[in-house]
Design a protein around this motif. Structure first.
Motif, PDB file in Angstrom:
ATOM      1  N   VAL A  85      29.525  27.614  24.301  1.00  0.00           N
ATOM      2  CA  VAL A  85      29.928  26.217  24.271  1.00  0.00           C
ATOM      3  C   VAL A  85      29.324  25.547  25.501  1.00  0.00           C
ATOM      4  O   VAL A  85      29.671  25.883  26.636  1.00  0.00           O
ATOM      5  CB  VAL A  85      31.460  26.048  24.288  1.00  0.00           C
ATOM      6  CG1 VAL A  85      31.824  24.566  24.205  1.00  0.00           C
ATOM      7  CG2 VAL A  85      32.094  26.808  23.128  1.00  0.00           C
ATOM      8  N   VAL A  86      28.374  24.645  25.282  1.00  0.00           N
ATOM      9  CA  VAL A  86      27.713  23.923  26.372  1.00  0.00           C
ATOM     10  C   VAL A  86      28.337  22.541  26.461  1.00  0.00           C
ATOM     11  O   VAL A  86      28.471  21.849  25.454  1.00  0.00           O
ATOM     12  CB  VAL A  86      26.194  23.800  26.116  1.00  0.00           C
ATOM     13  CG1 VAL A  86      25.516  23.066  27.271  1.00  0.00           C
ATOM     14  CG2 VAL A  86      25.576  25.183  25.917  1.00  0.00           C
ATOM     15  N   ILE A  87      28.732  22.131  27.668  1.00  0.00           N
ATOM     16  CA  ILE A  87      29.368  20.828  27.836  1.00  0.00           C
ATOM     17  C   ILE A  87      28.664  20.024  28.934  1.00  0.00           C
ATOM     18  O   ILE A  87      28.029  20.580  29.829  1.00  0.00           O
ATOM     19  CB  ILE A  87      30.870  20.967  28.177  1.00  0.00           C
ATOM     20  CG1 ILE A  87      31.058  21.760  29.484  1.00  0.00           C
ATOM     21  CG2 ILE A  87      31.619  21.620  27.038  1.00  0.00           C
ATOM     22  CD1 ILE A  87      32.489  21.781  29.974  1.00  0.00           C
ATOM     23  N   GLY A  88      28.787  18.713  28.845  1.00  0.00           N
ATOM     24  CA  GLY A  88      28.230  17.832  29.872  1.00  0.00           C
ATOM     25  C   GLY A  88      26.783  17.473  29.610  1.00  0.00           C
ATOM     26  O   GLY A  88      26.377  17.206  28.480  1.00  0.00           O
ATOM     27  N   ASP A  89      25.984  17.464  30.684  1.00  0.00           N
ATOM     28  CA  ASP A  89      24.559  17.136  30.545  1.00  0.00           C
ATOM     29  C   ASP A  89      23.824  18.225  29.771  1.00  0.00           C
ATOM     30  O   ASP A  89      24.244  19.378  29.745  1.00  0.00           O
ATOM     31  CB  ASP A  89      23.919  16.962  31.935  1.00  0.00           C
ATOM     32  CG  ASP A  89      24.405  15.711  32.643  1.00  0.00           C
ATOM     33  OD1 ASP A  89      24.787  14.755  31.951  1.00  0.00           O
ATOM     34  OD2 ASP A  89      24.407  15.695  33.894  1.00  0.00           O
ATOM     35  N   ASP A  90      22.705  17.847  29.180  1.00  0.00           N
ATOM     36  CA  ASP A  90      21.877  18.775  28.410  1.00  0.00           C
ATOM     37  C   ASP A  90      21.354  19.875  29.329  1.00  0.00           C
ATOM     38  O   ASP A  90      20.600  19.625  30.270  1.00  0.00           O
ATOM     39  CB  ASP A  90      20.711  18.000  27.780  1.00  0.00           C
ATOM     40  CG  ASP A  90      19.909  18.835  26.804  1.00  0.00           C
ATOM     41  OD1 ASP A  90      19.993  20.071  26.859  1.00  0.00           O
ATOM     42  OD2 ASP A  90      19.183  18.236  25.995  1.00  0.00           O
ATOM     43  N   ILE A  91      21.750  21.115  29.063  1.00  0.00           N
ATOM     44  CA  ILE A  91      21.399  22.245  29.930  1.00  0.00           C
ATOM     45  C   ILE A  91      19.889  22.507  29.928  1.00  0.00           C
ATOM     46  O   ILE A  91      19.342  23.083  30.873  1.00  0.00           O
ATOM     47  CB  ILE A  91      22.179  23.509  29.495  1.00  0.00           C
ATOM     48  CG1 ILE A  91      22.210  24.569  30.620  1.00  0.00           C
ATOM     49  CG2 ILE A  91      21.617  24.090  28.221  1.00  0.00           C
ATOM     50  CD1 ILE A  91      23.127  24.250  31.742  1.00  0.00           C
TER      51      ILE A  91
END
Length: 626
Positions: A360-366
């Motif tokens: 699960v990636v959250i916030g700015d585009d990794i």
């Protein structure tokens, strides 16, 4: 793991069952040539260069794609195998021009090397090298050039783009001898390509070239420095090619871990560098400038503050402790409140991240902030953020949200054992709240929490500075007149404070002291300017997400950052009255610029890269047209 015994050229070796012949041969340092093989890529087996002889089955086999069995006997250099290799090389040379004198790959070319070992040293066909012409394919790129006539069709470039970077930017056009490697979308620079340069680095011949390096230097005339990239908190292994004065390129190691920030952005380190200290715009000696700074601090220690950069090494941070004055950093805006909410943070092992089933990636585009971590995210991905950018290459389940809604959506979509990946987005109270939520999810759902700041040594500031004051409160004290002198290591203040507010803050200061690598930007408006070494110019340890690692010197300067601080300390007599502790910023005023890291705007270093800037402009122009 079950073991099997294999005999290679009369030498017995025990290896795990399921090992390839090629990997078994490596155990006893046997050299078997390859073109299409790389240990981090799926086995292709197309070049046939790694042929060896299986004594028991009495036939030639490919070493890269054949698995060992107990009692197997292999010969790697009998006459039949040597003839096979020579024949394969002859076939390759029939289509490959003998243009080594003008090819940038000369000196590090596998075809050149294997030809020297086993192949013909003359043209085997009655035609000149310039008549071996195949169809060309213009990638329409300012940075990458494809020379189809040199291609040996190993397909490693396509494979690395599909299986490592996962941007799927290249494909095979046509078939057989007419096969070309072509971008999925042209121009290449504005496609899904992330400009990591892995296709260039992995190409065994000179078929794919890096244009900024073309015709600039020969590899055997350059020095190699194996080090760790210090442009984000991953600390990826890289190689810097230089002549001791200038950087010619930064490329990946066999680990294939690199992104555009060092690959394209290397040119920033050759650009407009500050060579000498200056006071009021005039060159002065180091001794005079540092004595002047020492006097400023000694006369008004309580009215002097220092801003440290998360791009500084641990050694420099430890020295800064001894100055005994109010010290702050931009990490008090984002990383520090996040860690304050989370509590004791121990990152998961990198193997746990690689082997996860759900991210699960959250916030700015990794893929903008820390691209290399996406190379290992090969299972289900959920992305919760404002906009679907380059992370779409992972085919995520995209949940659009902004502000604290991102955190609430995180609670709803996390699963037992999920790996939660966060780099940047939240500031102040929001960051603290996110930290509390992440800690709770880690405990209740056995989640692995990955915090990877977009800058390299934020954890180093936390671990090495004894006192960190609030960034906002420090600037407020300048505005109220409590602080009259500001010493800045790095230029983050120009990224995180709105321009008009920064002008107001600077107008209140009696002395503005800047340590910077560059003779532009803030150097034009500061009273005292001192050269600062970067990670490519001074050995230093950094507390990366993956642990503490050392960045090694490639370009040597006549001074060191640590020695500069030592000289300042000789001119001050201070007994610090500052209590140890950390003060984060929970309330974020409107004049704080929530700087959003993009792959081409990652730091004040990246902003000075002509390569990255041009790539950004080209992308924006094409996107506007579309």
């Amino acid at each position: 793991m079950e073991k099997v015994t294999v005999k290679i050229d009369g030498i017995e070796v025990q290896v795990d069952k399921g090992t390839t012949v090629l990997e078994a041969a490596k155990k006893i340092n046997k050299l078997i040539p390859t073109f299409c093989y790389h240990e981090k890529l799926p086995i292709f087996g197309g070049c046939r260069m790694c042929l060896v002889y299986d004594v028991k089955s009495k036939r030639s086999i490919i070493a890269c794609g054949t698995y060992v069995y107990d009692g197997m006997e292999i010969e790697t250099e009998n006459q039949q195998i040597l003839n096979d290799r020579k024949f394969i090389l002859e076939m390759l040379f029939t289509r490959h021009p003998l243009d080594c004198p003008i090819c940038d790959k000369a000196g590090e070319c596998d075809l050149q090397n294997w030809g020297t070992y086993w192949g013909p040293q003359n043209n085997v066909l009655p035609i000149t090298p310039f008549e071996k012409i195949r169809p060309e394919d213009d990638w329409e790129s300012d940075y990458l050039e494809y020379v189809s006539n040199r291609c040996v069709l190993c397909i490693k470039c396509v494979s690395v783009c599909d299986n490592i970077n996962q941007s799927h930017s290249l494909f095979q056009l046509e078939r057989g001898f007419e096969t070309l490697i072509s971008p999925v979308i042209k121009p290449m620079d504005s496609s899904s390509c992330e400009m990591c340069g892995l296709c260039v680095d992995i190409c065994p011949v000179g078929a794919i070239l890096f244009k900024p390096f073309k015709y600039n230097a020969r590899p055997w005339l350059l020095n190699e420095t194996f080090t760790h990239c210090s442009l984000c908190s991953l600390g990826c292994p890289v190689v810097i090619d230089h002549d001791g004065k200038k950087i010619y390129r930064i490329r990946s190691t066999a680990e294939l871990e690199i992104c555009a920030k060092p690959y394209l952005g290397y040119d920033a380190y050759n650009t407009n560098r500050l060579k000498n200290p200056k006071i009021q715009g005039k060159d002065v000696s180091f001794d005079n400038a540092l004595e002047f700074i020492g006097q400023i601090i000694s006369q008004n220690p309580s009215k002097t503050a220092l801003v440290v950069s998360p791009y500084l090494s641990n050694e420099v941070l430890e020295k800064i402790n001894k100055l005994g004055i109010t010290t702050t950093s931009i990490i008090t805006l984002d990383l520090l409140p996040l860690l304050e909410g989370f509590g004791d943070y121990n990152p998961p092992a990198f193997e746990e991240i690689k082997n996860a089933e759900h991210y699960v990636v959250i916030g700015d585009d990794i893929t903008d902030t820390n691209p290399v971590i996406t190379y290992y995210m090969k299972k289900r991905v959920v992305y919760i953020g404002e906009q679907l950018g380059r992370i779409k290459k992972l085919y995520p389940n995209f949940i659009q949200a902004e502000g604290r809604e991102i955190i609430e959506k995180l609670k709803e979509n996390v699963e037992e054992g999920s790996v939660i990946v966060y780099s940047s987005y939240f500031f102040g109270e929001d960051a603290k709240y996110l930290g509390e939520v992440l800690k709770k999810l880690q405990e209740e759902k056995n989640c692995k929490v990955v915090i990877v700041p977009p800058y390299p040594n934020g954890f180093g500031i936390v671990n090495n500075l004894k006192r960190i004051s609030s960034f906002v409160k420090t600037l407020d004290k300048i505005l109220s007149g409590e602080i009259e002198n500001l010493v800045m290591f790095g230029e983050e203040i120009s990224l995180f404070v709105e321009e008009e507010k920064l002008k107001e803050i600077f107008s209140k200061l009696k002395n503005k002291v800047l340590f910077t690598p560059f003779d532009d930007g803030l150097a034009f408006v500061c009273d005292v300017v001192i050269p600062l070494n970067t990670w490519v110019e001074e050995d230093g340890n950094y507390d990366f997400f993956t642990g503490q690692k050392k960045s090694k010197t490639s370009i040597k300067n006549s001074f060191k950052n640590t020695e500069i601080i030592d000289k300042i300390l000789k001119h001050i007599n201070l007994t610090s009255n500052l209590t140890e502790g950390f003060e984060s910023d929970c309330t974020i005023p409107e004049w704080i610029n929530r700087f959003k890291t993009k792959i081409w705007d990652a730091s004040y270093f990246s902003l000075r890269s002509e390569n990255l800037t041009n790539w950004k402009i080209k992308n924006q122009e094409v996107l506007n047209e579309r």
